[in-house]
Write a protein that holds these residues in place. Structure first.
Motif, short mmCIF file in Angstrom:
data_model
loop_
_atom_site.label_atom_id
_atom_site.label_comp_id
_atom_site.label_asym_id
_atom_site.label_seq_id
_atom_site.Cartn_x
_atom_site.Cartn_y
_atom_site.Cartn_z
N MET A 5 9.88 7.62 9.86
CA MET A 5 9.29 7.29 9.87
C MET A 5 7.81 7.23 8.33
N CYS A 6 7.25 5.77 9.05
CA CYS A 6 6.18 6.24 7.83
C CYS A 6 5.18 7.23 8.28
N ALA A 7 5.16 8.52 7.20
CA ALA A 7 4.16 9.37 6.99
C ALA A 7 2.31 8.98 6.61
N GLU A 8 2.74 7.86 6.34
CA GLU A 8 0.91 7.33 5.54
C GLU A 8 0.20 6.25 5.90
N TYR A 9 -0.85 6.97 6.44
CA TYR A 9 -1.26 5.57 7.57
C TYR A 9 -1.37 4.26 6.74
N CYS A 10 -0.53 3.39 7.50
CA CYS A 10 -1.12 1.51 6.48
C CYS A 10 -1.79 0.69 6.98
N GLY A 11 -2.46 1.35 7.60
CA GLY A 11 -3.03 0.42 8.31
C GLY A 11 -1.62 -0.59 9.75
N GLY A 50 1.96 -2.05 13.66
CA GLY A 50 1.61 -1.20 11.87
C GLY A 50 1.98 -0.58 11.95
N HIS A 51 1.31 0.26 11.30
CA HIS A 51 1.49 1.95 10.83
C HIS A 51 3.06 2.01 11.50
N TRP A 52 3.06 2.68 13.00
CA TRP A 52 3.89 2.94 13.81
C TRP A 52 5.31 1.99 13.97
N SER A 53 5.34 0.36 13.15
CA SER A 53 5.55 -0.41 13.22
C SER A 53 6.99 0.03 12.71
N MET A 54 6.77 0.81 11.77
CA MET A 54 7.71 1.48 10.40
C MET A 54 8.61 2.35 10.56
N TRP A 55 8.62 2.58 11.88
CA TRP A 55 9.64 3.86 12.23
C TRP A 55 11.43 3.09 13.02
N VAL A 59 1.29 -1.25 -0.36
CA VAL A 59 -0.19 0.11 0.17
C VAL A 59 1.16 1.25 0.11
N LEU A 60 0.04 2.55 -0.32
CA LEU A 60 1.19 3.55 0.19
C LEU A 60 1.68 3.50 1.62
N HIS A 61 3.52 3.87 1.27
CA HIS A 61 4.14 4.64 2.43
C HIS A 61 3.94 6.27 2.00
N ALA A 62 5.06 7.20 2.90
CA ALA A 62 6.41 7.71 2.58
C ALA A 62 6.94 7.70 4.17
CU CU Z 1 3.57 2.76 6.29
#
Ligand code: CU
Ligand code: HEC
Length: 338
Positions: free
Chosen positions: A183-189, A207-212, A147-150
């Motif tokens: 960080m990922c700056a695009e909410y990705c589930g 989830g999203h926050w695990s992309m730190w 999906v989209l990530h940033a």
């Molecule tokens: Cu992401």
């Protein structure tokens, strides 16, 4: 004095320490916009308070509504236009500068996925931590597997989307050695249930926050050493190869589904798997040899283990797990016998 300077520089308390050349023009423009906003805030709210006081209700005064005042209205409409055009000009210039990497930039491939990062260096090795050399131009070529990530590194003042089935790129030039955050700056589930639909413990939520993740700026020499360290020559050393396999098991997120201690997770355990004959969903017996493991990693749907849903819950690792990684994974599996 220092405290006053700090208070006058909004960047100093709103963004982390700048660690790349891109920060210069961005922080400057941020300051300009901040102080223009501050000036207008004082002017508008000041006028409002003043007029509220001047025309307050008191005996002997009657309200006298005014008609339009075209000169004034045209004035406050036209006056901000040059300011906005200038801000757009500077902003667009900065955007273009960030979009066009210098020709000598070293290229690092970035893959974003639910939920993590994979960085592939010019020597073909990859890691889940981003190392970059100081005083070198670095270009990231980015894509997403789902999906989209940033990609967002506030310390570099860098943010760019990762889009499935398309490449995006961004570049920067680190100016300081040290660590900063990614960080990922695009909410990705997110996920609070395992593959069988059972509730997970909050500590197992992903989830999203695990992309730190961490960004490490090295000196160019240390960066070379770091890249070399990712590609150790392990031929003929099964113990070291197995160790590397274990690292891949965690780094490539196999560990999120496959256990190595024999306990059942959402996927078959790897303990005692290698060399064993076991049943597939279509009733055939298959020996878990080198080719079977390789096939399971690259095309999980080719054979589904009996008792697991089809299509397989396992994503294909085609392109992200290399042949030498598979060698290492196999060596690791061999080392975890029943
Ligand atoms: Cu992401
Ligand atoms: C999202 C969960 C998930 C992840 C992540 C995952 N797998 Fe799997 N894997 C499965 C499931 C479920 C099966 C069983 C169904 C099937 O055969 O595809 C499986 C099957 C396998 C098998 C065959 C096991 C057997 O008992 O025959 C191998 C080998 C394997 N995976 C390797 C890997 C490797 C290597 C990685 C990491 C690079 C990985 N898997 C990551 C879920 C996952």
């Amino acid at each position: 004095m220092n405290g006053v300077m700090l208070a006058l520089d909004p960047v100093s308390y709103q963004l982390p320490e700048a660690m790349a050349t891109s920060a210069g023009p961005i922080d400057w423009l941020f300051g300009v916009i901040f102080w223009i906003s501050a000036a207008f805030f004082v002017g508008i709210v000041g006028a409002m308070v003043f007029f509220a006081w001047k025309y307050r209700k008191r005996p002997g005064h009657k309200s006298e509504p005014t008609e339009h005042y075209p000169i004034l209205e045209l004035g406050w409409t036209i006056a901000p236009i040059p300011i906005l055009v200038l801000l757009f000009h500077w902003g667009f210039q900065g955007y273009i500068d960030l979009s066009i990497p210098p020709a000598d930039a070293i290229e690092i491939r970035v893959k974003g996925f639910q939920w993590g990062w994979d960085f592939e260096y010019p020597n073909g090795e990859s890691d889940n931590v981003l190392h970059v050399p100081k005083d070198r131009n670095v270009k990231l070529v980015m894509s997403s597997t789902d999906v989209l990530h940033a990609f967002y590194v506030p310390g570099f003042r860098t943010k760019r989307d990762l889009v499935p089935s398309m490449y995006t790129s961004v570049w920067f030039r680190p100016t300081k050695t040290g660590e900063t955050d990614l960080m990922c700056a695009e909410y990705c589930g997110g996920r609070s249930k395992d593959a069988n639909g059972d509730e997970l413990q909050p500590s197992q939520f992903k989830g999203h926050w695990s992309m730190w993740a961490k960004v490490v700026v090295n000196t160019p020499e240390d960066f070379e050493k770091y890249m070399d360290g990712l590609a150790p020559d392990l031929k003929g050393d099964p113990a070291k190869l197995a160790e590397r396999g274990k690292t891949i098991w965690t780094k490539k997120q196999c560990a999120g589904c496959h256990t190595i201690d024999g306990s059942k997770g959402s996927a078959p355990t790897w303990k005692g798997l290698f060399g064993k004959s076991h049943k597939m969903a279509d009733g055939t017996d298959v020996v878990a040899d080198e080719n079977y493991v390789r096939e399971s990693i690259l095309t999980p749907n080719a054979k589904i283990v009996a008792g697991y849903p089809s299509p397989s819950l396992m994503p294909s690792f085609q392109g992200t797990v290399k042949d030498k990684d598979i060698d290492a994974i196999i060596a690791f599996m061999k080392s975890i016998k029943d």
